[in-house]
Scaffold this motif. Structure first.
Motif, mmCIF file in Angstrom:
data_model
loop_
_atom_site.group_PDB
_atom_site.id
_atom_site.type_symbol
_atom_site.label_atom_id
_atom_site.label_comp_id
_atom_site.label_asym_id
_atom_site.label_seq_id
_atom_site.Cartn_x
_atom_site.Cartn_y
_atom_site.Cartn_z
ATOM 1 N N VAL A 1 0.846 -1.193 0.000
ATOM 2 C CA VAL A 1 0.000 0.000 0.000
ATOM 3 C C VAL A 1 0.881 1.243 0.000
ATOM 4 N N ALA A 2 0.600 2.141 -0.932
ATOM 5 C CA ALA A 2 1.369 3.386 -1.002
ATOM 6 C C ALA A 2 0.832 4.378 0.010
ATOM 7 N N TRP B 1 -0.068 12.985 -1.201
ATOM 8 C CA TRP B 1 -0.564 13.598 -2.428
ATOM 9 C C TRP B 1 -0.633 15.112 -2.360
ATOM 10 N N PRO B 2 -1.154 15.707 -1.280
ATOM 11 C CA PRO B 2 -1.210 17.177 -1.276
ATOM 12 C C PRO B 2 0.172 17.816 -1.484
ATOM 13 N N LEU C 1 2.505 16.717 -3.245
ATOM 14 C CA LEU C 1 2.931 16.520 -4.632
ATOM 15 C C LEU C 1 2.176 17.420 -5.614
ATOM 16 N N SER C 2 1.099 18.046 -5.150
ATOM 17 C CA SER C 2 0.255 18.829 -6.055
ATOM 18 C C SER C 2 0.964 20.061 -6.576
ATOM 19 N N ALA C 3 0.612 20.412 -7.807
ATOM 20 C CA ALA C 3 1.108 21.658 -8.384
ATOM 21 C C ALA C 3 0.430 22.843 -7.691
ATOM 22 N N ARG C 4 1.084 23.985 -7.781
ATOM 23 C CA ARG C 4 0.604 25.187 -7.106
ATOM 24 C C ARG C 4 -0.801 25.577 -7.575
ATOM 25 N N ARG C 5 -1.066 25.371 -8.873
ATOM 26 C CA ARG C 5 -2.346 25.827 -9.436
ATOM 27 C C ARG C 5 -3.548 25.126 -8.804
ATOM 28 N N VAL C 6 -3.329 23.937 -8.221
ATOM 29 C CA VAL C 6 -4.451 23.215 -7.623
ATOM 30 C C VAL C 6 -5.115 24.061 -6.543
ATOM 31 N N VAL D 1 -7.834 26.838 -7.652
ATOM 32 C CA VAL D 1 -9.153 26.503 -8.197
ATOM 33 C C VAL D 1 -10.063 26.056 -7.067
ATOM 34 N N THR E 1 -13.378 24.436 -5.446
ATOM 35 C CA THR E 1 -14.487 23.566 -5.809
ATOM 36 C C THR E 1 -15.751 24.408 -5.712
ATOM 37 N N SER E 2 -16.625 24.173 -6.655
ATOM 38 C CA SER E 2 -17.797 25.015 -6.795
ATOM 39 C C SER E 2 -18.838 24.711 -5.712
ATOM 40 N N VAL F 1 -7.220 28.111 -13.126
ATOM 41 C CA VAL F 1 -6.163 27.101 -13.260
ATOM 42 C C VAL F 1 -4.836 27.752 -13.653
ATOM 43 N N TYR F 2 -4.911 28.871 -14.380
ATOM 44 C CA TYR F 2 -3.707 29.501 -14.920
ATOM 45 C C TYR F 2 -3.258 30.697 -14.078
#
Lengths: 407, 407
Positions: A12-13, A17-18, A20-25, A28, A30-31, A151-152
């Motif tokens: 099990v890995a 994850w957080p 590892l996320s790119a800055r742009r995440v 954005v 969530t609506s 996102v940009y």
């Protein structure tokens, strides 16, 4: 391997994850609309919250005949990889529509078919927006554009929009006060407000933007859904560099995900490179179905039916609101589109009202969802296309009960 | 407005589009393959250049029946807006396929339906890649991944791939020499090479990547197209955090643009936010057609047919090449997939050969297209799925004539 029973894959890995996320995440959001949709899954809830066309008006049988026919006559082409630019006869149809409706000369090479107009927004952002660039848009603004652009990692600047149109002084101040890379507009029956730019404002906006060297984006998903009055000229009439976005989602059906960008060839070439990297091309079977439906001549009767049904629903909602809203509350009477905009009296709080409305089994979208920089606390967006007249009456009664309630 | 004749919209804009472009535009190269496709539009040219499945094998009639049926029974749902995650029965089918083929326990919530697996690459890049991050991939590498990732301005690191598998020493040196954000792999019948990772290499790659805290992406568009031997376990068997990409393009038909990402729920949630911003959701009509085709039980016979036809074509091409290639040239004999890899003798130049081959009316892709950092001058990719056996023989004869020619 084939005969093993399912087991958890091992080891099990425990990836962080957080981290590892790119800055742009993080940029954005969530609506809130996704949260609202959970409420509206309950069939007892009358939902004015969504932005859905009415499914009983879809030309289902015509499309069933066409779909089978496309596969039987052109199946190998309809199922194979295709060009990134899109199905040429469909691009030609879009160009001819601009000529027929507005006298605009548009070459098919200026049209890129996209996977819904949402993809047009993503591709435009890819081509134009560097992190930190200023993107101007209406206030309140279209949530799909806010999400696509976020996102940009731009900086947003809001241009107030009212029933009288965009605030031209504020727009000019924004365009001269800083370098604005792009202005995003929805001049017809805007989402979320239902407001429409008057003819004079169209010229003024186009001229101010052209003078500033800002990219002008004119999104028009609802323009064909006009219930009274005459079409107004697109901004593009006043500024040839205007990039236009269009969609078949409201005109025919959204499930097929078909939209387009109309832009100068130089821009289309850059968009094509980005689209090739994004999804190679849009479903060519869907493009061929859509083209056959449009070319088959069924559109005028279909659009007339949409206009008649949606127009009655809009009128029903406006009349009911005007009967039931408390003094000091306002609502517009849109000339087309799918939405109208209610403003509560001073001190009103549409987020708090949303909670009470949920108990009354009616839903809408609180205005704050549509502001990138705060605001909209008293406002709410109501959709009128996906509820029949009896349920619109009942829904507005429930809304009035929520308004009269405690809080 | 409606009755005007088309006129150029005025005033003419003279926007300096290149100056308005975002920085990322410069980092995405237009593909040399697009140039090649112009050559192959001539029907006299035998093209080994594309990556197309054979259209006469598409299950056209079955899909025609299903398409009409979906619209007649579920038309309102098939044409309406739908969930970003994708059609749940299709996600369940994908999960069950992983269980059946590899004994992997995959929850439907770990599956996101994408607009082709190309979109999976774009969304993964959005979620993980900051400008300047190191992305490792095979050398030669899959061009679609290079293009998708390039938009997000990473630094690429190449891991040499040969018929014996990835160079594990080079991979370990890359992973320990710097922080590598993501490793992209195509372990089965790789594009462009047709090489397959041996079983031992799969475990070694997964363990090295897990130890480095690098995101492992396992793309498997061709895995079901195995012409001999037994399926090998996916990298995911050795590292549960592995993100898997899949596609219906080679299994059924690419025109519908249907693929998927299989990832831990935490990653799926981030991908969903990015997908909502990118195209809201994938064509739900296409998803429902695909699901009905798969659930209807037609897949085993269809895949058996693909394997039989493509396997014969691969064998025909390998045999013809081995008869015709000059001494010192090599070609592999892939166990599946769509491509094989030719290496010319020392001093060979596949770009120059491409020009001579064009005169002989045969096309392929020169190897340099697949290297992010130089290399591949002697190599070439040949597709064998979209040409029948007689034309494969003839195409290889033409290639031999080009090889024997001047230069």
């Amino acid at each position: 391997v084939k005969t093993e029973t399912p087991v958890p894959s091992a080891p099990v890995a425990t990836a962080d994850w957080p981290a590892l996320s790119a800055r742009r995440v993080a940029s954005v959001k969530t609506s809130f609309i996704r949260e609202i949709l959970k409420v509206t899954e309950n069939p007892e809830v009358i939902s004015f919250a969504g932005g859905l066309p009415s499914p009983e008006l879809f030309p289902t049988e015509a499309l069933a005949v066409i779909a089978a026919d496309v596969l039987r006559t052109d199946g190998r082409q309809a199922l194979q990889y295709s060009t990134t630019e899109g199905y040429r006869p469909l691009r030609e149809w879009v160009g001819a529509r601009y000529a027929g409706r507005f006298g605009l000369a548009v070459d098919p090479d200026e049209i890129l078919i996209t996977t819904g107009s949402q993809q047009g927004l993503d591709l435009l952002a890819k081509v134009f927006i560097n992190p930190g660039d200023t993107v101007a848009l209406e206030r309140p603004g279209y949530l799909g554009a806010i999400q696509a652009f976020s996102v940009y990692e731009p900086v947003f600047a809001g241009v107030p929009l009212s029933e009288a149109g965009p605030d031209l002084d504020a727009l000019r101040a924004t365009l001269t006060g800083r370098r604005v890379k792009l202005l995003y507009t929805v001049p017809n029956f805007q989402n979320p407000s239902g407001f429409t730019y008057p003819a004079a404002a169209r010229r003024a906006v186009a001229e101010a933007v052209a003078a500033a060297g800002t990219v002008l984006v004119e999104d028009d998903p609802y323009g064909e859904l006009r219930y009274r009055g005459e079409d107004l000229p697109p901004l593009r009439r006043h500024h040839a560099g205007t990039i236009m976005l269009g969609s078949f989602s409201k005109l025919v059906a959204p499930g097929l995900r078909l939209g387009w960008v109309c832009a100068p060839c130089e821009v289309i070439r850059q968009l094509v490179v980005m689209k090739q990297a994004a999804d190679l091309h849009t479903d060519i079977f869907a493009q061929r179905i859509m083209h056959r439906f449009l070319a088959g001549g069924g559109l005028p009767a279909h659009v007339a039916r949409l206009r008649a049904v949606y127009g009655r629903r809009a009128a029903t909602m406006v009349a009911a609101l005007r009967r039931h809203l408390p003094a000091g509350a306002t609502c517009n009477d849109p000339d087309g589109g799918m939405f109208l905009w209610v403003t509560l009296p001073a001190g009103g709080d549409s987020r708090a009202l949303f909670e009470r409305a949920t108990q009354q089994k009616v839903a809408f979208v609180p205005g704050t969802a549509f502001y990138v920089d705060g605001g909209g606390e008293r406002a709410m967006r109501l959709n009128f296309t996906n509820t029949d007249e009896a349920r619109i009456e009942e829904g507005v009664r429930r809304l009035a009960a929520a308004l009269a309630g405690p809080g």
